[in-house]
Design a protein around this motif. Sequence first.
Motif, PDB file in Angstrom:
ATOM      1  N   THR A 116       0.124  11.054 -13.818  1.00  0.00           N
ATOM      2  CA  THR A 116      -1.266  10.617 -13.748  1.00  0.00           C
ATOM      3  C   THR A 116      -1.788  10.761 -12.320  1.00  0.00           C
ATOM      4  OG1 THR A 116      -0.957   9.071 -15.575  1.00  0.00           O
ATOM      5  CG2 THR A 116      -2.819   8.652 -14.109  1.00  0.00           C
ATOM      6  N   LYS A 117      -2.932  11.396 -12.188  1.00  0.00           N
ATOM      7  CA  LYS A 117      -3.560  11.613 -10.877  1.00  0.00           C
ATOM      8  C   LYS A 117      -4.125  10.312 -10.322  1.00  0.00           C
ATOM      9  CE  LYS A 117      -3.300  16.177 -10.793  1.00  0.00           C
ATOM     10  NZ  LYS A 117      -2.347  16.816  -9.961  1.00  0.00           N
ATOM     11  N   LEU A 118      -4.054  10.170  -9.009  1.00  0.00           N
ATOM     12  CA  LEU A 118      -4.573   9.003  -8.309  1.00  0.00           C
ATOM     13  C   LEU A 118      -5.674   9.419  -7.346  1.00  0.00           C
ATOM     14  CD1 LEU A 118      -1.161   7.325  -7.403  1.00  0.00           C
ATOM     15  CD2 LEU A 118      -2.669   6.775  -9.320  1.00  0.00           C
ATOM     16  N   ALA A 119      -6.537   8.459  -7.037  1.00  0.00           N
ATOM     17  CA  ALA A 119      -7.617   8.689  -6.077  1.00  0.00           C
ATOM     18  C   ALA A 119      -7.627   7.547  -5.067  1.00  0.00           C
ATOM     19  CB  ALA A 119      -8.961   8.774  -6.794  1.00  0.00           C
ATOM     20  N   ASP A 120      -8.167   7.822  -3.901  1.00  0.00           N
ATOM     21  CA  ASP A 120      -8.272   6.814  -2.856  1.00  0.00           C
ATOM     22  C   ASP A 120      -8.960   5.567  -3.399  1.00  0.00           C
ATOM     23  OD1 ASP A 120      -7.963   5.855  -0.233  1.00  0.00           O
ATOM     24  OD2 ASP A 120     -10.002   6.448   0.282  1.00  0.00           O
ATOM     25  N   GLY A 121      -8.370   4.416  -3.150  1.00  0.00           N
ATOM     26  CA  GLY A 121      -8.950   3.158  -3.595  1.00  0.00           C
ATOM     27  C   GLY A 121      -8.483   2.698  -4.965  1.00  0.00           C
ATOM     28  N   ASP A 122      -7.680   3.519  -5.652  1.00  0.00           N
ATOM     29  CA  ASP A 122      -7.152   3.105  -6.949  1.00  0.00           C
ATOM     30  C   ASP A 122      -6.216   1.911  -6.779  1.00  0.00           C
ATOM     31  OD1 ASP A 122      -8.435   4.914  -8.608  1.00  0.00           O
ATOM     32  OD2 ASP A 122      -6.769   6.349  -8.622  1.00  0.00           O
ATOM     33  N   GLU A 169       0.843  -1.186   0.000  1.00  0.00           N
ATOM     34  CA  GLU A 169       0.000   0.000   0.000  1.00  0.00           C
ATOM     35  C   GLU A 169       0.876   1.233   0.000  1.00  0.00           C
ATOM     36  OE1 GLU A 169      -3.037   1.122   3.190  1.00  0.00           O
ATOM     37  OE2 GLU A 169      -3.999  -0.496   2.053  1.00  0.00           O
ATOM     38  N   GLY A 170       0.417   2.251  -0.699  1.00  0.00           N
ATOM     39  CA  GLY A 170       1.145   3.503  -0.730  1.00  0.00           C
ATOM     40  C   GLY A 170       0.189   4.669  -0.828  1.00  0.00           C
ATOM     41  N   THR A 171       0.763   5.875  -0.801  1.00  0.00           N
ATOM     42  CA  THR A 171      -0.044   7.082  -0.914  1.00  0.00           C
ATOM     43  C   THR A 171       0.614   8.036  -1.904  1.00  0.00           C
ATOM     44  OG1 THR A 171       1.105   8.171   0.911  1.00  0.00           O
ATOM     45  CG2 THR A 171      -0.882   6.917   1.468  1.00  0.00           C
ATOM     46  N   GLY A 172      -0.181   8.947  -2.415  1.00  0.00           N
ATOM     47  CA  GLY A 172       0.319   9.962  -3.331  1.00  0.00           C
ATOM     48  C   GLY A 172      -0.799  10.467  -4.208  1.00  0.00           C
ATOM     49  N   ASP A 173      -0.677  11.705  -4.633  1.00  0.00           N
ATOM     50  CA  ASP A 173      -1.676  12.293  -5.523  1.00  0.00           C
ATOM     51  C   ASP A 173      -1.420  11.942  -6.986  1.00  0.00           C
ATOM     52  OD1 ASP A 173      -3.117  13.509  -3.474  1.00  0.00           O
ATOM     53  OD2 ASP A 173      -1.834  15.288  -3.514  1.00  0.00           O
ATOM     54  N   THR A 174      -0.177  11.532  -7.291  1.00  0.00           N
ATOM     55  CA  THR A 174       0.191  11.132  -8.648  1.00  0.00           C
ATOM     56  C   THR A 174       0.998   9.839  -8.580  1.00  0.00           C
ATOM     57  OG1 THR A 174       2.299  12.303  -8.647  1.00  0.00           O
ATOM     58  CG2 THR A 174       0.371  13.556  -9.413  1.00  0.00           C
ATOM     59  N   VAL A 175       1.209   9.225  -9.733  1.00  0.00           N
ATOM     60  CA  VAL A 175       2.029   8.009  -9.786  1.00  0.00           C
ATOM     61  C   VAL A 175       3.447   8.318  -9.294  1.00  0.00           C
ATOM     62  CG1 VAL A 175       3.034   6.281 -11.324  1.00  0.00           C
ATOM     63  CG2 VAL A 175       0.647   6.965 -11.625  1.00  0.00           C
ATOM     64  N   ALA A 176       3.994   9.450  -9.676  1.00  0.00           N
ATOM     65  CA  ALA A 176       5.340   9.831  -9.238  1.00  0.00           C
ATOM     66  C   ALA A 176       5.413   9.935  -7.717  1.00  0.00           C
ATOM     67  CB  ALA A 176       5.760  11.145  -9.885  1.00  0.00           C
ATOM     68  N   GLU A 177       4.426  10.572  -7.103  1.00  0.00           N
ATOM     69  CA  GLU A 177       4.401  10.699  -5.640  1.00  0.00           C
ATOM     70  C   GLU A 177       4.232   9.336  -4.974  1.00  0.00           C
ATOM     71  OE1 GLU A 177       1.506  13.581  -4.390  1.00  0.00           O
ATOM     72  OE2 GLU A 177       2.390  15.159  -5.632  1.00  0.00           O
ATOM     73  N   LEU A 178       3.448   8.472  -5.585  1.00  0.00           N
ATOM     74  CA  LEU A 178       3.270   7.115  -5.059  1.00  0.00           C
ATOM     75  C   LEU A 178       4.601   6.377  -5.063  1.00  0.00           C
ATOM     76  CD1 LEU A 178       1.468   4.700  -4.172  1.00  0.00           C
ATOM     77  CD2 LEU A 178       1.199   4.197  -6.614  1.00  0.00           C
ATOM     78  N   PHE A 179       5.346   6.455  -6.153  1.00  0.00           N
ATOM     79  CA  PHE A 179       6.636   5.768  -6.229  1.00  0.00           C
ATOM     80  C   PHE A 179       7.624   6.339  -5.212  1.00  0.00           C
ATOM     81  CE2 PHE A 179       6.065   4.417 -10.953  1.00  0.00           C
ATOM     82  CZ  PHE A 179       5.140   3.466 -10.562  1.00  0.00           C
TER      83      PHE A 179
END
Length: 95
Positions: free
Chosen positions: A76-82, A22-32
């Motif tokens: 790419t933007k991410l949303a909770d539950g993606d 599990e991770g967090t972030g508003d974009t794929v880059a932030e998630l990584f």
Amino acid sequence: MAIEVRIPTILRQYTDGQKAVEGTGDTVAELFTDLETRHTGIQARLIDKDSGGELRRFVNVYLNDEDVRFLDGISTKLADGDSITILPAVAGGMV
């Protein structure tokens, strides 16, 4: 915001063998970047710093079954539950 990230076998050495993290972030880059804080070394296997921080050529990333290269790439933007699926490109066959 929780994002499930499915990890391919070849990268599980960075996630202590876990198939999904599990991770967090508003974009794929932030998630990584977030994943890198807990799974050191994984970001370098996904992002090519020499190409300006884009996805490595032989790494495919899917957001809810859509290739992020056809969206906004690592922006790419991410949303909770993606759900993010990381797949190494497979090549081979007969010539």
